[in-house]
Design a protein around this motif. Structure first.
Motif, PDB file in Angstrom:
ATOM      1  N   MET A  95       0.830  -1.204   0.000  1.00 24.65           N
ATOM      2  CA  MET A  95       0.000   0.000   0.000  1.00 24.65           C
ATOM      3  C   MET A  95       0.865   1.255   0.000  1.00 24.65           C
ATOM      4  N   VAL A  96       1.951   1.239   0.752  1.00 26.45           N
ATOM      5  CA  VAL A  96       2.851   2.390   0.783  1.00 26.45           C
ATOM      6  C   VAL A  96       3.458   2.613  -0.596  1.00 26.45           C
ATOM      7  N   ASP A  97       3.922   1.547  -1.246  1.00 28.90           N
ATOM      8  CA  ASP A  97       4.470   1.674  -2.604  1.00 28.90           C
ATOM      9  C   ASP A  97       3.432   2.245  -3.558  1.00 28.90           C
ATOM     10  N   PHE A  98       2.201   1.759  -3.458  1.00 34.18           N
ATOM     11  CA  PHE A  98       1.126   2.253  -4.317  1.00 34.18           C
ATOM     12  C   PHE A  98       0.906   3.752  -4.104  1.00 34.18           C
ATOM     13  N   TRP A 103       1.568   9.586  -5.486  1.00 31.54           N
ATOM     14  CA  TRP A 103       2.029  10.918  -5.068  1.00 31.54           C
ATOM     15  C   TRP A 103       3.118  11.436  -5.995  1.00 31.54           C
ATOM     16  N   HIS A 104       3.986  10.541  -6.467  1.00 34.34           N
ATOM     17  CA  HIS A 104       5.012  10.946  -7.437  1.00 34.34           C
ATOM     18  C   HIS A 104       4.353  11.451  -8.723  1.00 34.34           C
ATOM     19  N   GLU A 106       1.466  12.709  -9.125  1.00 34.51           N
ATOM     20  CA  GLU A 106       0.754  13.973  -8.909  1.00 34.51           C
ATOM     21  C   GLU A 106       1.681  15.094  -8.438  1.00 34.51           C
ATOM     22  N   GLY A 107       2.967  14.808  -8.297  1.00 31.86           N
ATOM     23  CA  GLY A 107       3.929  15.825  -7.890  1.00 31.86           C
ATOM     24  C   GLY A 107       3.861  16.183  -6.422  1.00 31.86           C
ATOM     25  N   LEU A 108       3.289  15.295  -5.617  1.00 33.05           N
ATOM     26  CA  LEU A 108       3.140  15.575  -4.185  1.00 33.05           C
ATOM     27  C   LEU A 108       4.287  15.002  -3.344  1.00 33.05           C
ATOM     28  N   PHE A 109       5.121  14.189  -3.953  1.00 36.95           N
ATOM     29  CA  PHE A 109       6.176  13.504  -3.195  1.00 36.95           C
ATOM     30  C   PHE A 109       7.456  13.574  -4.011  1.00 36.95           C
ATOM     31  N   ASP A 110       8.500  14.135  -3.422  1.00 32.60           N
ATOM     32  CA  ASP A 110       9.771  14.230  -4.141  1.00 32.60           C
ATOM     33  C   ASP A 110      10.783  13.278  -3.603  1.00 32.60           C
TER      34      ASP A 110
END
Length: 110
Positions: A95-98, A103-104, A106-110
């Motif tokens: 679930m975390v990988d998903f 998020w990647h 959508e640009g929410l996680f760098d």
């Protein structure tokens, strides 16, 4: 105003008059330092408690790698659009990988 040279305070390093340490005393303090090894009793207790809780890992069979439960084509909206439970539990790492992938994208996680 006169300054008394005997009582003046200076930044000069002066030898200590009462410092008469010998090599024997120095060796004695080194032995004391090496004898006083730090033991982290809290860490030891934590590891023992963890071992009791998780069991002996050497006795556990190796996990078989399963196919992912979440399909590679599943979207975030697919997961949120239904109130039905999943057919089987989704492992947390999956679930975390998903979510990180979403998020990647959508640009929410760098």
């Amino acid at each position: 105003m006169e300054v008394n040279p005997v009582r003046s305070h200076s930044n000069e390093k002066q030898p200590l008059e009462h410092s008469t340490s010998t090599n024997g005393e120095h060796e004695h303090t080194e032995k004391e330092k090496s004898a006083s090894v730090f033991i982290n009793h809290a860490a030891i207790a934590w590891h023992e408690s963890r071992r009791k809780w998780t069991g002996d890992q050497s006795q556990q069979p190796e996990r078989m790698i399963k196919d992912p439960i979440i399909s590679w084509s599943t979207t975030y909206e697919d997961l949120l659009s239904t109130h039905e439970p999943f057919s089987e539990p989704i492992p947390l790492p999956e679930m975390v990988d998903f979510l990180v992938d979403i998020w990647h994208d959508e640009g929410l996680f760098d």
